[in-house]
Design an enzyme around this catalytic site. Structure first.
Site, PDB file in Angstrom:
ATOM      1  N   GLY A   1      -7.070  -5.983   7.030  1.00  0.00           N
ATOM      2  CA  GLY A   1      -5.883  -6.502   6.347  1.00  0.00           C
ATOM      3  C   GLY A   1      -4.668  -5.708   6.767  1.00  0.00           C
ATOM      4  O   GLY A   1      -4.619  -5.209   7.889  1.00  0.00           O
TER       5      GLY A   1
ATOM      6  N   SER B   1      -8.386  -0.634  10.647  1.00  0.00           N
ATOM      7  CA  SER B   1      -7.688  -1.405  11.680  1.00  0.00           C
ATOM      8  C   SER B   1      -7.223  -2.715  11.075  1.00  0.00           C
ATOM      9  O   SER B   1      -7.453  -2.978   9.900  1.00  0.00           O
ATOM     10  CB  SER B   1      -8.624  -1.680  12.852  1.00  0.00           C
ATOM     11  N   LYS B   2      -6.597  -3.511  11.919  1.00  0.00           N
ATOM     12  CA  LYS B   2      -6.057  -4.799  11.458  1.00  0.00           C
ATOM     13  C   LYS B   2      -7.098  -5.665  10.764  1.00  0.00           C
ATOM     14  O   LYS B   2      -6.774  -6.453   9.883  1.00  0.00           O
ATOM     15  CB  LYS B   2      -5.505  -5.575  12.660  1.00  0.00           C
ATOM     16  N   ARG B   3      -8.334  -5.500  11.178  1.00  0.00           N
ATOM     17  CA  ARG B   3      -9.403  -6.292  10.560  1.00  0.00           C
ATOM     18  C   ARG B   3      -9.466  -6.093   9.052  1.00  0.00           C
ATOM     19  O   ARG B   3      -9.951  -6.938   8.317  1.00  0.00           O
ATOM     20  CB  ARG B   3     -10.765  -5.884  11.141  1.00  0.00           C
TER      21      ARG B   3
END
Ligand code: GLU
Length: 463
Positions: A242, A238-240
């Site tokens: 990067g 996920s966006k976490r």
């Protein structure tokens, strides 16, 4: 004929996981000499945006995932879903359900308290009740009450689910838009999809979709559910973790062939092959070689591949690709105008186009050497040799070999070792100690600019 599809919902950019699914569907179709369809699943009106559609199309184009049909849009096929729902209703294979949201909430709460899995209880399935006034019904499928649904997943193997585990799923919402399951089934059917290749977050939907197909008397496609992609920490990517948007990688200066190569290896392999072209991927691609367990996203490996593809990339192409990055940095044309030459000289020292732009800075502007470098290299002892070299270079034909010759002559006549002269020379013109061969740098920097910088810097020398 084999026909596959990629069916993204336009609720965000094209992300790594979606792109990998698209790649597998594309590669399978190409390998089998079949067709690949792009379908935009835009019935979630609240979350779908035109911007996302564009982002998906851009991402596909950048990766070179060409499609033979589409893009189709589900919102342009509403009549078709309604028509088939009517047909199922007429045949007694589906029914209208008037249960309100509040009623269903109460049902769910009761089930939860009784420790049961929340599911619709079929209260309108065979109901003879008069429909309540003013309620827009949904259309539900009459899921068989008995039996099991079995399918042979081409990645996961045999999967079976008992029908009593499934409830009567909604086909059409009260606003007449299809649910995901109904839309997908009709699209796959109408578009003649033979192989449904998608993320395994949909594996639970497949038995429901098969039940709809059976109600329609349609044949069942083959399914291949691809395991998901995890971040380094084992959590779902996920966006976490990067950058997960494909276009983000373009914007950071990755080459599409590097990303394609990387995505192909993310959960699929062909022996020990790590570096291969799109053509090789197509030649080798096989659903049976998709890994059953989730793949881990490894940004370092992607960067490593990008480095490789930069090294072998055509210089003129790199010059074109680096131009927007140079503009962003406010650099104009290089002094001697040979941008492909600069790209070619630096390309095996960088891992992204962005780094290429940074590494080429000294071709566009003078870089002030750090104080420590000046102190180390700008010495009174070496000054005469550098003055001599400047003089020699003034008369030389501006070719790498000739420049090299003059440097060697200077080294010899001042009884120096090559680095004694080359290092201060390098710092004088580039402000750095790590550059490619200095004669190659000077050639690309151009005579005028080189002499200008040398004369200028000589003033900084003591003595
Ligand atoms: N629209 C679905 C998604 O984006 C894909 C469904 C499918 O491939 O069947 O997850």
């Amino acid at each position: 004929m084999v026909k596959t599809r990629f069916a993204p919902s336009p609720t965000g950019y094209l992300h790594i996981g979606g792109a990998r699914t698209a790649l597998f569907s594309w590669a399978f179709a190409r390998k089998q000499g079949g067709k690949f369809v792009l379908r935009i699943e835009d019935t979630d009106l609240e979350r779908s945006t035109q911007q996302s559609v564009q982002a998906i199309l851009d991402g596909m184009a950048w990766l070179g995932l060409d499609y033979d049909e589409g893009p189709y849009y589900q919102m342009q096929r509403l009549n078709r879903y309604q028509e088939v729902a009517e047909h199922l209703l007429a045949q007694g294979l589906a029914y209208r359900c008037y249960a309100s949201k509040e009623e269903l909430d109460v049902l769910r709460e009761q089930q939860r308290q009784a420790g049961l899995k929340p599911r619709y209880d079929g209260r309108w399935r065979d109901s003879k009740q008069t429909p309540p006034a003013g309620v827009q019904p949904v259309v539900r499928l009459k899921t068989p009450l008995e039996g099991i649904v079995v399918f042979d997943d081409l990645v996961k193997g045999k999967i079976s689910v008992a029908n009593h585990e499934l409830d009567d799923l909604v086909l059409l919402r009260s606003d007449d838009t299809p649910t995901y399951n109904f839309g997908v089934v009709l699209d796959d059917l109408d578009m003649g999809i033979t192989h449904v290749i998608r993320g395994d977050d949909h594996v639970n939907n497949t038995p429901r979709q098969i039940n709809i197909l059976k109600a329609l008397g349609a044949s069942i496609p083959q399914y291949a559910h691809v395991p998901m992609i995890l971040g380094a920490d084992g959590e779902r990517l996920s966006k976490r973790h990067g950058a997960v948007s494909v276009m983000h990688y373009r914007d950071q200066g990755y080459l599409p062939e590097a990303l394609i190569n990387y995505l192909a290896r993310l959960g699929w392999s062909h022996g020990d092959e790590e570096i291969f072209s799109r053509e090789q991927l197509v030649e080798w691609f096989d659903l049976a070689a998709i890994n059953r367990s989730p793949a881990k996203f490894n940004p370092e490996k992607l960067t490593w591949l990008n480095q490789h593809y930069l090294k072998v990339a055509d210089d003129a192409r790199l010059a074109e690709l680096v131009t927007p990055f140079l503009q962003e940095r406010g650099y104009g044309q290089p002094a001697a105008g040979n941008l492909p030459g600069i790209a070619g000289l630096l390309k095996d020292r960088v891992s992204t186009i962005e780094e290429l732009a940074d590494a080429s800075a000294y071709f566009f502007k003078t870089i002030e050497p750090a104080a420590a470098l000046r102190e180390q290299y700008f010495t009174a002892g070496i000054r005469p040799a550098l003055e001599d070299l400047t003089g020699r270079l003034t008369g030389v034909e501006w070719k790498r070999e000739a420049i090299h010759h003059e440097i060697k002559q200077t080294v010899a006549s001042h009884s120096l070792k090559f680095p004694n002269l080359a290092m201060p020379l390098r710092v004088m013109v580039t402000g750095e100690v790590q550059t490619p061969a200095i004669d190659a740098v000077l050639e690309l920097l151009g005579k005028e600019e080189t002499l200008l910088r040398l004369r200028d810097r000589l003033n900084d020398f003591p003595g």
